[in-house]
Design a protein around this motif. Structure first.
Motif, PDB file in Angstrom:
ATOM      1  N   GLY A  96      18.859 -23.822   7.852  1.00 39.54           N
ATOM      2  CA  GLY A  96      19.952 -23.810   8.811  1.00 39.54           C
ATOM      3  C   GLY A  96      21.299 -24.226   8.270  1.00 39.54           C
ATOM      4  N   LEU A  97      21.513 -24.157   6.953  1.00 36.97           N
ATOM      5  CA  LEU A  97      22.765 -24.600   6.345  1.00 36.97           C
ATOM      6  C   LEU A  97      23.989 -24.013   7.041  1.00 36.97           C
ATOM      7  N   TRP A  98      24.007 -22.679   7.221  1.00 36.41           N
ATOM      8  CA  TRP A  98      25.219 -22.016   7.710  1.00 36.41           C
ATOM      9  C   TRP A  98      25.390 -22.129   9.219  1.00 36.41           C
ATOM     10  N   ILE A  99      24.450 -22.727   9.911  1.00 30.96           N
ATOM     11  CA  ILE A  99      24.631 -22.972  11.341  1.00 30.96           C
ATOM     12  C   ILE A  99      24.728 -24.476  11.604  1.00 30.96           C
ATOM     13  N   GLY A 100      25.054 -25.222  10.559  1.00 32.19           N
ATOM     14  CA  GLY A 100      25.275 -26.659  10.704  1.00 32.19           C
ATOM     15  C   GLY A 100      24.016 -27.489  10.795  1.00 32.19           C
ATOM     16  N   ALA A 101      22.911 -26.965  10.290  1.00 32.63           N
ATOM     17  CA  ALA A 101      21.640 -27.703  10.363  1.00 32.63           C
ATOM     18  C   ALA A 101      20.924 -27.631   9.020  1.00 32.63           C
ATOM     19  N   LYS A 102      21.578 -28.073   7.973  1.00 29.46           N
ATOM     20  CA  LYS A 102      20.996 -28.034   6.643  1.00 29.46           C
ATOM     21  C   LYS A 102      19.680 -28.802   6.609  1.00 29.46           C
ATOM     22  N   GLY A 103      18.668 -28.174   6.016  1.00 30.49           N
ATOM     23  CA  GLY A 103      17.360 -28.790   5.910  1.00 30.49           C
ATOM     24  C   GLY A 103      16.441 -28.509   7.078  1.00 30.49           C
ATOM     25  N   THR A 104      16.967 -27.854   8.109  1.00 29.73           N
ATOM     26  CA  THR A 104      16.150 -27.517   9.284  1.00 29.73           C
ATOM     27  C   THR A 104      15.736 -26.055   9.223  1.00 29.73           C
ATOM     28  N   PRO A 105      14.459 -25.745   9.334  1.00 35.11           N
ATOM     29  CA  PRO A 105      14.028 -24.342   9.310  1.00 35.11           C
ATOM     30  C   PRO A 105      14.598 -23.560  10.492  1.00 35.11           C
ATOM     31  N   THR A 106      15.040 -22.352  10.222  1.00 31.61           N
ATOM     32  CA  THR A 106      15.523 -21.477  11.297  1.00 31.61           C
ATOM     33  C   THR A 106      14.402 -20.627  11.879  1.00 31.61           C
ATOM     34  N   ASN A 107      13.292 -20.528  11.147  1.00 37.48           N
ATOM     35  CA  ASN A 107      12.197 -19.617  11.497  1.00 37.48           C
ATOM     36  C   ASN A 107      12.634 -18.154  11.433  1.00 37.48           C
ATOM     37  N   VAL A 108      13.679 -17.909  10.652  1.00 34.06           N
ATOM     38  CA  VAL A 108      14.158 -16.551  10.381  1.00 34.06           C
ATOM     39  C   VAL A 108      14.078 -16.338   8.876  1.00 34.06           C
ATOM     40  N   THR A 109      13.696 -15.148   8.460  1.00 32.92           N
ATOM     41  CA  THR A 109      13.584 -14.853   7.038  1.00 32.92           C
ATOM     42  C   THR A 109      14.678 -13.885   6.615  1.00 32.92           C
ATOM     43  N   PHE A 110      14.734 -13.615   5.291  1.00 31.82           N
ATOM     44  CA  PHE A 110      15.746 -12.709   4.760  1.00 31.82           C
ATOM     45  C   PHE A 110      15.653 -11.318   5.379  1.00 31.82           C
ATOM     46  N   ASP A 111      14.460 -10.926   5.811  1.00 32.26           N
ATOM     47  CA  ASP A 111      14.298  -9.588   6.380  1.00 32.26           C
ATOM     48  C   ASP A 111      14.451  -9.583   7.908  1.00 32.26           C
ATOM     49  N   GLY A 112      15.061 -10.635   8.443  1.00 30.64           N
ATOM     50  CA  GLY A 112      15.289 -10.695   9.880  1.00 30.64           C
ATOM     51  C   GLY A 112      16.048  -9.510  10.456  1.00 30.64           C
ATOM     52  N   PRO A 113      17.022  -8.924   9.752  1.00 29.62           N
ATOM     53  CA  PRO A 113      17.734  -7.760  10.305  1.00 29.62           C
ATOM     54  C   PRO A 113      16.915  -6.473  10.346  1.00 29.62           C
TER      55      PRO A 113
END
Length: 460
Positions: free
Chosen positions: A203-220
């Motif tokens: 979650g670095l770019w959404i202000g939550a560094k170190g927190t999993p987003t549960n989204v992967t690189f192939d999310g799009p």
């Protein structure tokens, strides 16, 4: 990795697969294309993409980029928020723009090409707004189709939540195979291999560094679509880069473009819109919301500049006080000449925007008047280097700003920052230069004490 019906492709190997996805139109049958920008952005970001289509013979009058009046998404999609739009607002605006293009061109269908949030509106329009019959191809660049985050109970009312009602509704299986898209529309997604700030497991770019987003690189990527990977591109470059243009052109036409280069033309006629910030330009409580509303009464002065020093060469070559449509042109530019665009408007700083030479005509040269930020008022001069069509990547790009390779605010790795600001402590005006992967811009510093801000704006 998400299961996909079609093979996931890297761009180097995409040619044969994409060539079979659509039939090639004749010169007289180039379909109209409607480009849909992303969150907080403007139609101007499609400028180089439009130039590349034109350079490959696409008629200019069949290339249309929309300007969503309030381009930022709401925090809660179901609750009104000043200066923001809901998914329903966005879809309704896109529908009205498509209807205008179909009426103007006499075409039966359009191609829709969207970046990021623009892809949300495209999917919503096709599945929930009657767009399936009006759209032949849909191209989604960097659209967070499975969310920027996908955490149960966390901001699920936001349209970018992968577990929220908006995206789960769009992603609901469309057939027995579980596809997330179906015909008759032909679907293409374009994504980065690992460099999209909004398709990250952390979650670095959404202000939550170190927190999993549960989204992967192939999310799009979307099950049932043609899904193409563009190596090392950033979030915006999934739509605005030469590689994205090449994949898009091939998907629509079934053949490779003749050139990825932007071909020069003459004369060069420029036009666009001047917009502002906030709900009203004189209300400090309105905040700095990005909007694409015209700024009537704004005055624009255009100066030719010395490419070595940024100094003005003679008097203004174009001046205009914009009306209710916000348009500042038309202006006939000279090939190979750099320009300064100086904007004055009530409630704003005098905004000096420096651009490198324009190779072709464009009606998408949009500007926003700016305000001095409180943190910048102690500086002698405040200069921003802005890259609208992509982000700065210290590991990938060759960059220089005022003689230094390290850009303020740009991290040593990752592509998530599109602007870098220098607050200078020296008195007086002087040249200030920037370079990005071969594009060079030189402007002049202007005094903060006189309510001036400076922007060096990259084209590529």
């Amino acid at each position: 990795m998400m299961m996909q019906r079609r093979l996931l492709l890297v761009i180097a190997a995409a040619g044969l697969a994409l060539a079979g996805c659509a039939t090639s139109p004749t010169h007289e049958q180039h379909p109209p294309i409607v480009f849909v920008h992303g969150n907080g952005d403007t139609a101007a970001l499609w400028q180089t993409t439009v130039w590349r289509f034109e350079s490959n013979g696409w008629p200019r009058e069949r290339l249309h980029a929309i300007d969503l009046p309030y381009p930022l998404a709401r925090d809660d999609d179901g609750k009104a928020q000043p200066g923001r739009t809901s998914t329903a607002d966005h879809m309704a605006f896109l529908k009205s723009e498509v209807d205008k293009v179909l009426q103007a061109t006499g075409a039966r269908q359009v191609v829709l090409v969207g970046n990021s949030r623009g892809g949300n509106a495209i999917r919503n329009y096709i599945y929930n707004g009657g767009g399936a019959a009006r759209v032949s191809h849909a191209v989604l660049g960097g659209t967070p189709n499975h969310g920027v985050w996908a955490t149960k109970g966390f901001r699920e009312a936001n349209e970018f939540s992968g577990t929220g009602p908006f995206l789960t509704g769009l992603n609901a299986p469309k057939n027995a195979a579980g596809d997330e898209v179906t015909g008759p529309v032909k679907w293409l997604t374009l994504r980065s291999d690992n460099n999209d700030k909004f398709a990250q497991p952390d979650g670095l770019w959404i202000g939550a560094k170190g927190t999993p987003t549960n989204v992967t690189f192939d999310g799009p990527a979307l099950k049932g679509a043609t899904n193409v990977v563009l190596p090392r591109v950033d979030h915006r470059e999934t739509s605005y880069s030469p590689a994205a243009f090449e994949a898009t052109y091939r998907f629509i036409t079934g053949k490779n473009p003749q050139t990825l280069a932007i071909q020069p033309e003459a004369p060069i006629v420029l036009n666009g819109k001047i917009a502002g910030l906030g709900l009203t330009p004189t209300d400090p409580a309105s905040g700095n919301y990005s909007n694409n509303l015209p700024l009537p009464g704004a005055q624009l002065m255009v100066y030719a500049t010395d490419p070595a020093t940024g100094a003005r060469i003679g008097n203004a070559v174009h001046t205009k006080t914009v009306g209710t449509d916000g348009l500042w042109g038309p202006f006939t530019a000279q090939a190979g000449v750099s320009y300064e665009f100086a904007i004055q408007a009530t409630g704003y700083a005098t905004t000096h925007i420096y651009r490198s030479p324009f190779p072709r005509s464009s009606k998408f040269v949009n500007f926003r008047a700016d305000r001095l930020a409180e943190a910048d008022k102690a500086a002698k001069s405040s200069v921003t280097l802005n890259r609208p069509r992509g982000y700065f990547d210290a590991q990938r790009d060759r960059m220089m700003f005022d003689g230094k390779a390290a850009l303020p605010g740009v991290p040593p790795e990752g592509a998530g920052v599109s602007a870098s600001k220098l607050n200078l402590t020296q008195e007086g005006m002087r040249p200030i230069a920037a370079e990005f992967n071969g594009e060079k811009i030189t402007g002049q510093t202007w005094p903060v004490s006189g309510n001036h801000v400076v922007v060096l704006e990259l084209t590529y």
